[in-house]
Design an enzyme around this catalytic site. Structure first.
Site, PDB file in Angstrom:
ATOM      1  N   CYS A 329     122.002  50.682 -32.911  1.00 15.99           N
ATOM      2  CA  CYS A 329     121.366  52.006 -32.919  1.00 15.99           C
ATOM      3  C   CYS A 329     120.305  52.215 -31.831  1.00 15.99           C
ATOM      4  CB  CYS A 329     120.751  52.282 -34.285  1.00 15.99           C
ATOM      5  SG  CYS A 329     121.755  51.731 -35.672  1.00 15.99           S
ATOM      6  N   ASP A 378     130.658  50.584 -34.144  1.00 13.95           N
ATOM      7  CA  ASP A 378     129.626  51.569 -34.425  1.00 13.95           C
ATOM      8  C   ASP A 378     129.905  52.873 -33.683  1.00 13.95           C
ATOM      9  OD1 ASP A 378     127.322  52.313 -35.669  1.00 13.95           O
ATOM     10  OD2 ASP A 378     126.064  50.796 -34.729  1.00 13.95           O
ATOM     11  N   LYS A 459     123.674  57.187 -47.308  1.00 14.45           N
ATOM     12  CA  LYS A 459     124.955  56.848 -46.680  1.00 14.45           C
ATOM     13  C   LYS A 459     126.110  57.049 -47.643  1.00 14.45           C
ATOM     14  CE  LYS A 459     124.580  51.921 -47.891  1.00 14.45           C
ATOM     15  NZ  LYS A 459     124.799  50.534 -47.435  1.00 14.45           N
TER      16      LYS A 459
END
Length: 638
Positions: A329, A378, A459
């Site tokens: 991230c 990702d 999530k």
């Protein structure tokens, strides 16, 4: 007078304060015999607990899902009691229920599975006796006095708040426990001890090493038998065993928890990622790559240093602290910030197959399932607030499409804010409701896991189901309104002003290594043709036919197929058998007839043999099958 309201809405009056057992008997003796516990105003309690006021009561029978966990908790107590009878000097710690069974950590002499028959025999005696299980509540001081010679129980009690503490007693055995438990030991009707391993007290390597004894239990022997058969089938599908036999990967002491992929393993890996990249290109993603080591200041900015530090590997470079990335991230945030963005670009879908490292305790490492180094598929999606629902819906459809390629179904779970988190209450509310609205629009049922979200946002987790019915959490969709703010990410809106983007983190496979391990066990190593490490092996029946086999192999390789020629001086039957053990989908016999006629004879893993297939027809069928990534090997008419 006490009034009990039952689930069907009926009310039963009782002159005195009844126990749950009395309520059950008032309905029928048969029901009472099958009752394990009860739920009183939403709280699970023992069946012999007195109901002191008017209440809504639901009786828990052996057919209810909660019953199995309650009984297995009691089974852990039965096992501990049996161990204390066989090994009186043992010291007990904790004995929780886990998936598919229970365990108890015990400070005792090293134990092997050879000791199980004696312990199980004592457990059977305890079960047969149908010893009543009784709850007692005492003060903290009395609890400490009772356990003054039990160091682990004393330590646990000392950490509890002042007040009453509950014990459960069955015959000569008493244990510290919240409960609830079954009414008597006879409910533990079918059980088996499974394995024993070492475990440190409170997972601290500086503390005592204990013996962790695992067991399982069911309400009847048929269920136990089915479970044990399932375990045996799972052992046959063990990805570590199959991966070694198929020469896919290995692990080495010089890099614990980090997989080494062999050429055949890389063939599967590359086929998997070719599919991944194709699906993502079609879905409008771009692919990036970020470094694996970044400065500490970046991890402090992202919140990982504070919230995830114990899982990170760190080092120093030029007297500055760095960390190997456990997640992709922060690097993705830096990439977004390298240039200005307009609302016209959004949503922006940015994917990365990122190599990450996370520190895992050595005791939990498990083949490809639990590693310290892995690749995460990702992606970070940047969008405006009014695009949240449509993007999540597109994500769910993408994940469904990709899982279906392997014949995998899935279920959905929504996880909400955990205790340890970053961001404002308003951000969490907007993010959570955004995910919930998308799930509702998607139209599939979903579960809610309160408090199980990531520290930066709620999530959606996708749990796939394999051929044995086991579930694996792989895909995840996380809505994050905190990191864009921490990294001051902006885009220019229609009003020509700067605005903060909403961001989604998401994976499909999750850990590529773990997903590959799941696929190995799902297919038992018999991959679909498009994914198989070796798609075809050619077997010349004598040395004179080796050039012919090599020519056929060359044609197949030029068409993009993964092919080997087995030209060893072994018998044909042996080479066929070894190819089958290697789970090669297509086994081609190259004989004189095939050479003369320009055909191939093909054996498939189901044992069928197809003779005299024209080479051109064979190539068309195989290449089309692989290009379409078909799941079933249906090349030939039977």
């Amino acid at each position: 007078m006490i009034h009990i309201t039952l689930p069907d809405g009926s009310r039963k009056p009782f002159e005195d304060q009844p126990t749950g057992l009395a309520v059950a008997k008032s309905i029928s003796e048969g029901l009472a015999r099958e009752c394990v516990a009860m739920e009183v105003d939403g709280q699970l309690v023992d069946l012999n607990r007195t109901i002191e006021n008017d209440a809504a009561v639901r009786l828990i029978t052996t057919r209810d899902p909660e019953a199995l966990e309650i009984m297995r908790h009691s089974a852990a107590h039965v096992m501990a009691q049996a161990v204390m009878h066989v090994y009186p000097d043992a010291k007990l710690t904790i004995g929780p229920v886990v998936e598919d069974g229970f365990y108890y950590d015990i400070d005792m002499q090293p134990l092997s599975e050879e000791a199980f028959p004696e312990i199980e025999a004592e457990m059977k005696r305890i079960v047969k006796a149908k010893i009543p299980v009784e709850r007692h509540e005492v003060s903290k001081a009395n609890a400490l006095e009772f356990y003054k010679n039990e160091p682990y129980k004393t330590e646990m009690i000392s950490e509890l708040a002042d007040g009453t503490i509950s014990f459960y007693k069955q015959g000569d055995f008493t244990d510290l426990c919240r409960g609830p438990h079954v009414p008597h030991t006879g409910f533990v009707r079918a059980f088996k001890l499974m394995r024993v391993s070492g475990a440190y007290w409170r997972a601290d390597q500086s503390k005592a090493q204990l013996q962790r004894i695992y067991g399982t239990a069911f309400f009847d022997k048929k269920q136990l038998k089915a479970h044990l058969e399932f375990i045996e089938e799972a052992k046959k599908r063990n990805h570590r065993k199959i991966g070694t036999a198929m020469d896919l990967f290995s692990f080495h002491d010089d890099a614990p928890g980090m997989a080494f992929f062999h050429p055949k393993g890389m063939a599967v890996w590359n086929a998997l990622l070719d599919f991944w990249r194709e699906a993502h290109r079609e879905a409008g993603y771009v692919e990036t790559k970020t470094p694996i080591i970044l400065k500490r200041a970046l991890w402090e900015k992202s919140g990982h240093w504070e919230n995830y530090r114990e899982n990170m590997y760190t080092t120093e470079v030029d007297d500055e602290a760095y960390a190997i990335k456990p997640m992709n991230c922060p690097g993705g945030m830096l990439l977004f910030g390298t240039r200005p963005h307009s609302y016209r670009e959004l949503p922006l879908r940015v994917a990365e197959i990122g190599l990450v490292h996370r520190h895992e305790m050595s005791g939990v490492l498990n083949g490809l399932f639990r590693v310290r180094s892995f690749h995460q598929d990702d992606a970070h999606l940047y969008m405006m607030a009014d695009q949240i629902q449509s993007e999540i819906l597109d994500l769910l459809r993408l994940e469904e499409k990709m899982y279906s390629q392997f014949g995998l179904d899935f279920h959905l779970e929504l996880s909400t804010r955990p205790e340890k988190s970053i961001g404002t209450d308003e951000q969490w509310e907007v993010a959570t409701e955004g995910l919930r609205a998308a799930l509702d629009a998607y139209g599939r049922d979903y579960l809610i896991n309160e408090g199980d979200g990531a520290f930066y946002g709620p999530k959606i987790d996708l749990h796939i189901k394999d051929a044995l019915g086991r579930t694996w959490q792989c895909g995840t969709i996380q809505l994050d309104m905190s990191l864009p703010e921490r990294f001051d990410l902006t885009y220019v809106g229609k009003d020509n002003e700067k605005h903060r983007p909403i961001m989604l983190h998401r994976t499909v496979f999750g850990s590529i290594e773990r997903f590959l391990g799941v696929l190995i066990e799902h297919f038992a190593g018999k991959f679909p043709l498009w994914l198989a490490p070796v798609q075809a092996v050619l077997l010349p029946i004598n040395d004179d036919l080796i050039p012919f086999a090599e020519k056929v192999a060359s044609t197949m390789i030029q068409a993009g197929l993964r092919v080997e020629v087995d030209d060893r001086t072994e018998s044909l039957n042996r080479k066929v058998r070894e190819a089958q053990l290697a789970k090669t989908p297509l086994i081609l016999t190259c004989g004189g007839k095939e050479k003369e006629a320009g055909t191939v004879s093909v054996r498939t893993l189901d044992g069928s043999v197809h003779y005299g297939i024209p080479m051109q027809q064979f190539m068309q069928q195989v290449t089309a099958h692989v290009a379409e990534r078909r799941l079933e090997l249906d090349l030939f008419e039977k």
